[in-house]
Design a protein around this motif. Sequence first.
Motif, PDB file in Angstrom:
ATOM      1  N   LYS A 100      -2.631   0.578  -2.044  1.00 48.40           N
ATOM      2  CA  LYS A 100      -3.327   0.670  -3.316  1.00 48.40           C
ATOM      3  C   LYS A 100      -2.404   0.343  -4.461  1.00 48.40           C
ATOM      4  CE  LYS A 100      -7.186   3.331  -2.257  1.00 48.40           C
ATOM      5  NZ  LYS A 100      -8.255   4.016  -2.802  1.00 48.40           N
ATOM      6  N   LYS A 101      -1.284   1.044  -4.536  1.00 49.44           N
ATOM      7  CA  LYS A 101      -0.292   0.709  -5.529  1.00 49.44           C
ATOM      8  C   LYS A 101       1.064   1.001  -4.929  1.00 49.44           C
ATOM      9  CE  LYS A 101      -0.089   5.062  -8.047  1.00 49.44           C
ATOM     10  NZ  LYS A 101      -0.108   5.689  -9.335  1.00 49.44           N
ATOM     11  N   HIS A 102       2.023   0.227  -5.324  1.00 46.08           N
ATOM     12  CA  HIS A 102       3.358   0.370  -4.783  1.00 46.08           C
ATOM     13  C   HIS A 102       4.061   1.500  -5.512  1.00 46.08           C
ATOM     14  CE1 HIS A 102       6.767  -0.987  -2.522  1.00 46.08           C
ATOM     15  NE2 HIS A 102       7.500  -1.002  -3.617  1.00 46.08           N
ATOM     16  N   THR A 103       4.443   2.517  -4.782  1.00 45.68           N
ATOM     17  CA  THR A 103       5.150   3.652  -5.354  1.00 45.68           C
ATOM     18  C   THR A 103       6.561   3.646  -4.813  1.00 45.68           C
ATOM     19  OG1 THR A 103       3.095   4.897  -5.369  1.00 45.68           O
ATOM     20  CG2 THR A 103       5.102   6.131  -5.671  1.00 45.68           C
ATOM     21  N   ASN A 104       7.522   3.578  -5.714  1.00 46.76           N
ATOM     22  CA  ASN A 104       8.915   3.533  -5.299  1.00 46.76           C
ATOM     23  C   ASN A 104       9.549   4.900  -5.326  1.00 46.76           C
ATOM     24  OD1 ASN A 104       9.009   0.708  -4.987  1.00 46.76           O
ATOM     25  ND2 ASN A 104       9.345   0.443  -7.162  1.00 46.76           N
ATOM     26  N   LEU A 105      10.455   5.089  -4.424  1.00 45.66           N
ATOM     27  CA  LEU A 105      11.306   6.264  -4.419  1.00 45.66           C
ATOM     28  C   LEU A 105      12.482   5.912  -5.312  1.00 45.66           C
ATOM     29  CD1 LEU A 105      11.913   9.043  -3.269  1.00 45.66           C
ATOM     30  CD2 LEU A 105      12.941   7.914  -1.288  1.00 45.66           C
ATOM     31  N   GLU A 106      12.633   6.635  -6.406  1.00 50.35           N
ATOM     32  CA  GLU A 106      13.635   6.257  -7.403  1.00 50.35           C
ATOM     33  C   GLU A 106      14.740   7.286  -7.523  1.00 50.35           C
ATOM     34  OE1 GLU A 106      11.632   5.428 -11.057  1.00 50.35           O
ATOM     35  OE2 GLU A 106      10.338   3.931 -10.122  1.00 50.35           O
ATOM     36  N   GLN A 107      15.849   6.838  -8.035  1.00 45.56           N
ATOM     37  CA  GLN A 107      17.005   7.694  -8.287  1.00 45.56           C
ATOM     38  C   GLN A 107      16.582   8.912  -9.097  1.00 45.56           C
ATOM     39  OE1 GLN A 107      20.246   5.562 -10.113  1.00 45.56           O
ATOM     40  NE2 GLN A 107      21.022   7.392 -11.115  1.00 45.56           N
ATOM     41  N   GLY A 108      16.965  10.096  -8.624  1.00 41.52           N
ATOM     42  CA  GLY A 108      16.673  11.333  -9.338  1.00 41.52           C
ATOM     43  C   GLY A 108      15.225  11.776  -9.313  1.00 41.52           C
ATOM     44  N   ILE A 113      18.187  10.631  10.339  1.00 40.59           N
ATOM     45  CA  ILE A 113      19.464  10.729   9.631  1.00 40.59           C
ATOM     46  C   ILE A 113      20.043  12.120   9.857  1.00 40.59           C
ATOM     47  CG2 ILE A 113      20.586  10.653   7.363  1.00 40.59           C
ATOM     48  CD1 ILE A 113      18.274   8.740   6.488  1.00 40.59           C
ATOM     49  N   ARG A 114      21.280  12.195  10.380  1.00 46.07           N
ATOM     50  CA  ARG A 114      21.896  13.484  10.690  1.00 46.07           C
ATOM     51  C   ARG A 114      23.316  13.621  10.138  1.00 46.07           C
ATOM     52  NH1 ARG A 114      17.404  14.262  11.061  1.00 46.07           N
ATOM     53  NH2 ARG A 114      16.168  14.772  12.879  1.00 46.07           N
ATOM     54  N   SER A 115      23.925  12.552   9.691  1.00 45.79           N
ATOM     55  CA  SER A 115      25.297  12.595   9.178  1.00 45.79           C
ATOM     56  C   SER A 115      25.342  13.388   7.874  1.00 45.79           C
ATOM     57  CB  SER A 115      25.801  11.165   8.933  1.00 45.79           C
ATOM     58  OG  SER A 115      26.944  11.173   8.107  1.00 45.79           O
ATOM     59  N   THR A 129      27.272  -0.227   3.143  1.00 45.89           N
ATOM     60  CA  THR A 129      26.220  -0.871   3.944  1.00 45.89           C
ATOM     61  C   THR A 129      25.347   0.162   4.642  1.00 45.89           C
ATOM     62  OG1 THR A 129      27.653  -2.788   4.287  1.00 45.89           O
ATOM     63  CG2 THR A 129      25.780  -2.542   5.788  1.00 45.89           C
ATOM     64  N   ILE A 130      25.972   1.165   5.225  1.00 44.31           N
ATOM     65  CA  ILE A 130      25.206   2.227   5.891  1.00 44.31           C
ATOM     66  C   ILE A 130      24.344   2.968   4.876  1.00 44.31           C
ATOM     67  CG2 ILE A 130      25.392   4.435   7.107  1.00 44.31           C
ATOM     68  CD1 ILE A 130      27.924   3.239   8.470  1.00 44.31           C
ATOM     69  N   PHE A 131      24.921   3.274   3.720  1.00 44.50           N
ATOM     70  CA  PHE A 131      24.177   3.958   2.663  1.00 44.50           C
ATOM     71  C   PHE A 131      22.951   3.134   2.258  1.00 44.50           C
ATOM     72  CE2 PHE A 131      23.403   4.991  -1.838  1.00 44.50           C
ATOM     73  CZ  PHE A 131      23.252   6.368  -1.751  1.00 44.50           C
ATOM     74  N   SER A 132      23.145   1.846   2.067  1.00 47.46           N
ATOM     75  CA  SER A 132      22.031   0.972   1.665  1.00 47.46           C
ATOM     76  C   SER A 132      20.943   0.921   2.731  1.00 47.46           C
ATOM     77  CB  SER A 132      22.542  -0.444   1.388  1.00 47.46           C
ATOM     78  OG  SER A 132      23.395  -0.428   0.268  1.00 47.46           O
ATOM     79  N   LEU A 189      19.032   4.166   2.583  1.00 50.28           N
ATOM     80  CA  LEU A 189      18.158   4.189   1.406  1.00 50.28           C
ATOM     81  C   LEU A 189      16.836   3.520   1.752  1.00 50.28           C
ATOM     82  CD1 LEU A 189      20.414   3.162  -1.633  1.00 50.28           C
ATOM     83  CD2 LEU A 189      19.316   5.361  -1.276  1.00 50.28           C
ATOM     84  N   ARG A 190      16.913   2.370   2.420  1.00 49.07           N
ATOM     85  CA  ARG A 190      15.702   1.638   2.801  1.00 49.07           C
ATOM     86  C   ARG A 190      14.865   2.449   3.788  1.00 49.07           C
ATOM     87  NH1 ARG A 190      19.295  -2.699   2.646  1.00 49.07           N
ATOM     88  NH2 ARG A 190      19.424  -2.835   4.905  1.00 49.07           N
ATOM     89  N   VAL A 191      15.516   3.158   4.706  1.00 49.14           N
ATOM     90  CA  VAL A 191      14.792   4.012   5.652  1.00 49.14           C
ATOM     91  C   VAL A 191      13.991   5.064   4.893  1.00 49.14           C
ATOM     92  CG1 VAL A 191      15.072   5.810   7.421  1.00 49.14           C
ATOM     93  CG2 VAL A 191      16.331   3.654   7.620  1.00 49.14           C
ATOM     94  N   LEU A 192      14.651   5.771   3.962  1.00 49.45           N
ATOM     95  CA  LEU A 192      13.945   6.795   3.188  1.00 49.45           C
ATOM     96  C   LEU A 192      12.823   6.193   2.356  1.00 49.45           C
ATOM     97  CD1 LEU A 192      16.639   9.319   1.919  1.00 49.45           C
ATOM     98  CD2 LEU A 192      14.818   9.715   3.557  1.00 49.45           C
ATOM     99  N   GLU A 193      13.062   5.022   1.771  1.00 49.21           N
ATOM    100  CA  GLU A 193      12.027   4.368   0.968  1.00 49.21           C
ATOM    101  C   GLU A 193      10.812   4.017   1.812  1.00 49.21           C
ATOM    102  OE1 GLU A 193      14.246   1.172  -0.773  1.00 49.21           O
ATOM    103  OE2 GLU A 193      15.213   2.510  -2.219  1.00 49.21           O
ATOM    104  N   LYS A 194      11.038   3.515   3.025  1.00 49.30           N
ATOM    105  CA  LYS A 194       9.916   3.154   3.903  1.00 49.30           C
ATOM    106  C   LYS A 194       9.143   4.396   4.346  1.00 49.30           C
ATOM    107  CE  LYS A 194      11.713  -1.211   5.549  1.00 49.30           C
ATOM    108  NZ  LYS A 194      12.171  -2.019   6.684  1.00 49.30           N
TER     109      LYS A 194
END
Length: 86
Positions: free
Chosen positions: A5-13, A29-31, A60-63, A66-71
Amino acid sequence: MIEKKKHTNLEQGSLNDEAFELLLGLTSIRSEPLIEALRDHYVFNLSKSASYTKHGVDKTIFSRKLRVLEKVFESVIQFLNVYKER
Protein backbone atom coordinates in the motif's frame (compact mmCIF):
# COMPACT_ATOMS: atom_id res chain seq x y z
CA MET A 1 -1.21 -11.69 -3.88
CA ILE A 2 -0.17 -9.04 -1.36
CA GLU A 3 -0.03 -5.50 -2.61
CA LYS A 4 2.19 -2.91 -1.03
CA LYS A 5 0.00 0.00 0.00
CA LYS A 6 2.69 2.44 0.97
CA HIS A 7 6.37 2.02 1.52
CA THR A 8 7.22 2.43 5.18
CA ASN A 9 10.88 2.69 6.02
CA LEU A 10 12.60 1.76 9.21
CA GLU A 11 14.54 4.91 10.00
CA GLN A 12 17.35 5.92 12.31
CA GLY A 13 16.02 6.60 15.81
CA SER A 14 12.50 5.44 14.90
CA LEU A 15 12.08 2.58 17.41
CA ASN A 16 11.73 2.37 21.15
CA ASP A 17 13.59 -0.44 22.92
CA GLU A 18 10.56 -2.72 23.16
CA ALA A 19 9.81 -2.44 19.43
CA PHE A 20 13.48 -3.05 18.63
CA GLU A 21 13.54 -6.22 20.76
CA LEU A 22 10.34 -7.52 19.14
CA LEU A 23 11.68 -6.87 15.65
CA LEU A 24 15.05 -8.39 16.52
CA GLY A 25 13.27 -11.51 17.80
CA LEU A 26 12.00 -12.15 14.28
CA THR A 27 15.57 -12.45 12.97
CA SER A 28 18.51 -14.79 13.49
CA ILE A 29 20.79 -11.94 14.61
CA ARG A 30 22.55 -13.05 17.82
CA SER A 31 25.90 -11.19 17.93
CA GLU A 32 25.82 -8.88 20.96
CA PRO A 33 28.11 -6.21 19.45
CA LEU A 34 25.99 -6.20 16.30
CA ILE A 35 22.75 -6.02 18.29
CA GLU A 36 24.07 -3.11 20.33
CA ALA A 37 25.23 -1.30 17.18
CA LEU A 38 21.78 -1.77 15.62
CA ARG A 39 20.12 -0.62 18.85
CA ASP A 40 22.27 2.51 18.91
CA HIS A 41 21.19 3.28 15.35
CA TYR A 42 17.46 2.50 15.57
CA VAL A 43 16.73 3.37 19.21
CA PHE A 44 19.36 5.91 20.26
CA ASN A 45 19.58 7.71 16.90
CA LEU A 46 23.31 7.27 16.26
CA SER A 47 24.49 7.43 12.68
CA LYS A 48 25.36 4.18 10.94
CA SER A 49 29.10 4.84 11.04
CA ALA A 50 29.06 5.91 14.70
CA SER A 51 27.08 2.79 15.62
CA TYR A 52 29.25 0.17 13.94
CA THR A 53 32.48 1.94 14.91
CA LYS A 54 31.49 2.24 18.58
CA HIS A 55 30.87 -1.52 18.81
CA GLY A 56 33.69 -2.71 16.53
CA VAL A 57 31.30 -4.20 13.99
CA ASP A 58 32.36 -4.63 10.37
CA LYS A 59 30.69 -2.06 8.11
CA THR A 60 29.59 -4.67 5.55
CA ILE A 61 28.04 -6.97 8.14
CA PHE A 62 26.30 -4.01 9.77
CA SER A 63 24.87 -2.92 6.41
CA ARG A 64 23.63 -6.43 5.63
CA LYS A 65 21.87 -6.72 8.97
CA LEU A 66 20.31 -3.28 8.55
CA ARG A 67 18.72 -4.62 5.36
CA VAL A 68 17.54 -7.75 7.22
CA LEU A 69 15.79 -5.63 9.86
CA GLU A 70 14.31 -3.35 7.19
CA LYS A 71 12.88 -6.32 5.27
CA VAL A 72 11.42 -7.86 8.44
CA PHE A 73 9.93 -4.48 9.36
CA GLU A 74 8.34 -4.14 5.91
CA SER A 75 6.89 -7.65 6.22
CA VAL A 76 5.38 -6.81 9.61
CA ILE A 77 3.81 -3.65 8.19
CA GLN A 78 2.40 -5.59 5.22
CA PHE A 79 0.98 -8.22 7.56
CA LEU A 80 -0.67 -5.56 9.72
CA ASN A 81 -2.20 -3.94 6.64
CA VAL A 82 -3.60 -7.26 5.42
CA TYR A 83 -4.82 -8.19 8.89
CA LYS A 84 -6.59 -4.83 9.36
CA GLU A 85 -8.51 -5.35 6.13
CA ARG A 86 -10.07 -8.60 7.35
